[in-house]
Design a protein around this motif. Sequence first.
Motif, PDB file in Angstrom:
ATOM      1  N   GLN A   7       0.830  -1.204   0.000  1.00 43.15           N
ATOM      2  CA  GLN A   7       0.000   0.000   0.000  1.00 43.15           C
ATOM      3  C   GLN A   7       0.865   1.254   0.000  1.00 43.15           C
ATOM      4  O   GLN A   7       0.620   2.212  -0.734  1.00 43.15           O
ATOM      5  CB  GLN A   7      -0.925   0.015   1.215  1.00 43.15           C
ATOM      6  N   PHE A   8       1.877   1.247   0.837  1.00 45.22           N
ATOM      7  CA  PHE A   8       2.789   2.380   0.945  1.00 45.22           C
ATOM      8  C   PHE A   8       3.487   2.631  -0.390  1.00 45.22           C
ATOM      9  O   PHE A   8       3.590   3.772  -0.848  1.00 45.22           O
ATOM     10  CB  PHE A   8       3.813   2.123   2.050  1.00 45.22           C
ATOM     11  N   SER A   9       3.954   1.553  -1.037  1.00 50.79           N
ATOM     12  CA  SER A   9       4.635   1.676  -2.323  1.00 50.79           C
ATOM     13  C   SER A   9       3.710   2.258  -3.382  1.00 50.79           C
ATOM     14  O   SER A   9       4.106   3.119  -4.170  1.00 50.79           O
ATOM     15  CB  SER A   9       5.154   0.309  -2.785  1.00 50.79           C
ATOM     16  N   LEU A  10       2.470   1.787  -3.403  1.00 53.80           N
ATOM     17  CA  LEU A  10       1.504   2.274  -4.389  1.00 53.80           C
ATOM     18  C   LEU A  10       1.232   3.766  -4.195  1.00 53.80           C
ATOM     19  O   LEU A  10       1.264   4.545  -5.155  1.00 53.80           O
ATOM     20  CB  LEU A  10       0.201   1.486  -4.280  1.00 53.80           C
ATOM     21  N   ILE A  11       0.986   4.174  -2.965  1.00 53.53           N
ATOM     22  CA  ILE A  11       0.683   5.580  -2.688  1.00 53.53           C
ATOM     23  C   ILE A  11       1.890   6.465  -2.987  1.00 53.53           C
ATOM     24  O   ILE A  11       1.763   7.557  -3.541  1.00 53.53           O
ATOM     25  CB  ILE A  11       0.210   5.746  -1.227  1.00 53.53           C
ATOM     26  N   TYR A  12       3.084   5.977  -2.638  1.00 50.94           N
ATOM     27  CA  TYR A  12       4.291   6.753  -2.909  1.00 50.94           C
ATOM     28  C   TYR A  12       4.510   6.910  -4.418  1.00 50.94           C
ATOM     29  O   TYR A  12       4.861   7.991  -4.899  1.00 50.94           O
ATOM     30  CB  TYR A  12       5.500   6.084  -2.258  1.00 50.94           C
ATOM     31  N   LYS A  17       4.301  10.498  -9.296  1.00 51.02           N
ATOM     32  CA  LYS A  17       3.716  10.836 -10.588  1.00 51.02           C
ATOM     33  C   LYS A  17       3.016  12.190 -10.539  1.00 51.02           C
ATOM     34  O   LYS A  17       3.081  12.976 -11.488  1.00 51.02           O
ATOM     35  CB  LYS A  17       2.745   9.742 -11.028  1.00 51.02           C
ATOM     36  N   GLU A  18       2.356  12.477  -9.421  1.00 47.38           N
ATOM     37  CA  GLU A  18       1.700  13.774  -9.258  1.00 47.38           C
ATOM     38  C   GLU A  18       2.727  14.903  -9.258  1.00 47.38           C
ATOM     39  O   GLU A  18       2.529  15.954  -9.883  1.00 47.38           O
ATOM     40  CB  GLU A  18       0.897  13.807  -7.956  1.00 47.38           C
ATOM     41  N   LEU A  19       3.834  14.679  -8.551  1.00 54.96           N
ATOM     42  CA  LEU A  19       4.891  15.691  -8.513  1.00 54.96           C
ATOM     43  C   LEU A  19       5.449  15.952  -9.907  1.00 54.96           C
ATOM     44  O   LEU A  19       5.657  17.097 -10.313  1.00 54.96           O
ATOM     45  CB  LEU A  19       6.020  15.241  -7.582  1.00 54.96           C
ATOM     46  N   ILE A  20       5.697  14.880 -10.639  1.00 57.22           N
ATOM     47  CA  ILE A  20       6.258  15.005 -11.982  1.00 57.22           C
ATOM     48  C   ILE A  20       5.289  15.738 -12.912  1.00 57.22           C
ATOM     49  O   ILE A  20       5.691  16.537 -13.753  1.00 57.22           O
ATOM     50  CB  ILE A  20       6.625  13.616 -12.532  1.00 57.22           C
ATOM     51  N   SER A  21       4.005  15.496 -12.725  1.00 56.41           N
ATOM     52  CA  SER A  21       3.006  16.104 -13.607  1.00 56.41           C
ATOM     53  C   SER A  21       2.835  17.601 -13.363  1.00 56.41           C
ATOM     54  O   SER A  21       2.374  18.323 -14.245  1.00 56.41           O
ATOM     55  CB  SER A  21       1.650  15.403 -13.429  1.00 56.41           C
ATOM     56  N   ASN A  57       8.557  11.980  10.093  1.00 57.59           N
ATOM     57  CA  ASN A  57       7.980  10.722  10.560  1.00 57.59           C
ATOM     58  C   ASN A  57       7.476   9.925   9.352  1.00 57.59           C
ATOM     59  O   ASN A  57       6.734  10.445   8.527  1.00 57.59           O
ATOM     60  CB  ASN A  57       6.827  11.035  11.520  1.00 57.59           C
ATOM     61  N   VAL A  58       7.884   8.663   9.247  1.00 60.22           N
ATOM     62  CA  VAL A  58       7.515   7.860   8.087  1.00 60.22           C
ATOM     63  C   VAL A  58       5.999   7.730   7.935  1.00 60.22           C
ATOM     64  O   VAL A  58       5.480   7.652   6.818  1.00 60.22           O
ATOM     65  CB  VAL A  58       8.177   6.461   8.151  1.00 60.22           C
ATOM     66  N   TYR A  59       5.276   7.769   9.042  1.00 59.13           N
ATOM     67  CA  TYR A  59       3.830   7.616   8.994  1.00 59.13           C
ATOM     68  C   TYR A  59       3.149   8.784   8.271  1.00 59.13           C
ATOM     69  O   TYR A  59       2.061   8.652   7.741  1.00 59.13           O
ATOM     70  CB  TYR A  59       3.257   7.501  10.412  1.00 59.13           C
ATOM     71  N   GLU A  60       3.791   9.952   8.295  1.00 66.59           N
ATOM     72  CA  GLU A  60       3.231  11.152   7.676  1.00 66.59           C
ATOM     73  C   GLU A  60       4.072  11.644   6.504  1.00 66.59           C
ATOM     74  O   GLU A  60       3.902  12.767   6.047  1.00 66.59           O
ATOM     75  CB  GLU A  60       3.131  12.266   8.730  1.00 66.59           C
ATOM     76  N   SER A  61       4.971  10.793   6.015  1.00 69.80           N
ATOM     77  CA  SER A  61       5.969  11.239   5.051  1.00 69.80           C
ATOM     78  C   SER A  61       5.379  11.658   3.705  1.00 69.80           C
ATOM     79  O   SER A  61       5.869  12.605   3.083  1.00 69.80           O
ATOM     80  CB  SER A  61       7.021  10.152   4.845  1.00 69.80           C
ATOM     81  N   GLN A  84      12.461   4.634  -4.660  1.00 74.93           N
ATOM     82  CA  GLN A  84      11.564   3.551  -4.268  1.00 74.93           C
ATOM     83  C   GLN A  84      11.053   3.740  -2.839  1.00 74.93           C
ATOM     84  O   GLN A  84      11.773   4.246  -1.976  1.00 74.93           O
ATOM     85  CB  GLN A  84      12.285   2.203  -4.368  1.00 74.93           C
ATOM     86  N   ALA A  85       9.827   3.304  -2.606  1.00 74.38           N
ATOM     87  CA  ALA A  85       9.232   3.403  -1.275  1.00 74.38           C
ATOM     88  C   ALA A  85      10.029   2.601  -0.244  1.00 74.38           C
ATOM     89  O   ALA A  85      10.136   3.000   0.918  1.00 74.38           O
ATOM     90  CB  ALA A  85       7.786   2.916  -1.313  1.00 74.38           C
ATOM     91  N   ALA A  86      10.602   1.477  -0.667  1.00 81.06           N
ATOM     92  CA  ALA A  86      11.383   0.654   0.268  1.00 81.06           C
ATOM     93  C   ALA A  86      12.590   1.424   0.786  1.00 81.06           C
ATOM     94  O   ALA A  86      12.934   1.330   1.977  1.00 81.06           O
ATOM     95  CB  ALA A  86      11.823  -0.637  -0.412  1.00 81.06           C
TER      96      ALA A  86
END
Length: 197
Positions: A7-12, A17-21, A57-61, A84-86
């Motif tokens: 989930q984290f990887s998908l959202i990141y 992509k939003e930033l790039i756009s 904080n990673v939870y709000e990153s 990468q999110a990892a």
Amino acid sequence: MFLEDNQFSLIYDIKKKELISKIPDFYEVIFKKHWVVFNNTQVPIPDQGWKIHLSYNVYESIEFLTNVSDVLFKLNLSWKIPKQAALLKGILLGYINDTLTGKFITIYPEDEEKFIISLSILDETIKNISQVPPVITDKKYKNSNCIFYRYGAFKNKVIYDEYGNKQSAIIDDRGKLVIDYRKPNFYKPPWINNPLE
């Protein structure tokens, strides 16, 4: 609540992509092995200088990235984030190289004046929270737990140490390549003055 890895990887990935756009026309996006660089093509950055690291904080990153990216674009700064999110999670949870811990966003001001202005604006913008991994190679900015800085290489110059290991390098006051030390407790090259002191 903390997201699962997928989930984290998908959202990141969506956020990147939003930033790039939405980048300004004079920016280019450079995909490196481990980083995504947002480079302002109108303001060349030097080979070395005072860089800024932002930790959170990673939870709000991801929300943090959304808010801070707007400021960085308005300031016309060049900057990078983990590809990468990892890697992002490793940086903010501290289970990778100690010298990378906390370095979520790296910013490259083009000169000392922009460095000082950027620090001040970021300090006004960023909510100061306590559960943030420190950047052990850097100096904390004022009382912020999220903003750090150090003098070092902006571009990829290398030198080999006495053991034959490849190291990042900067140019000293004599024009000689020397190791760009990333030491705990903040290291400043002896020929450089801290503009904040």
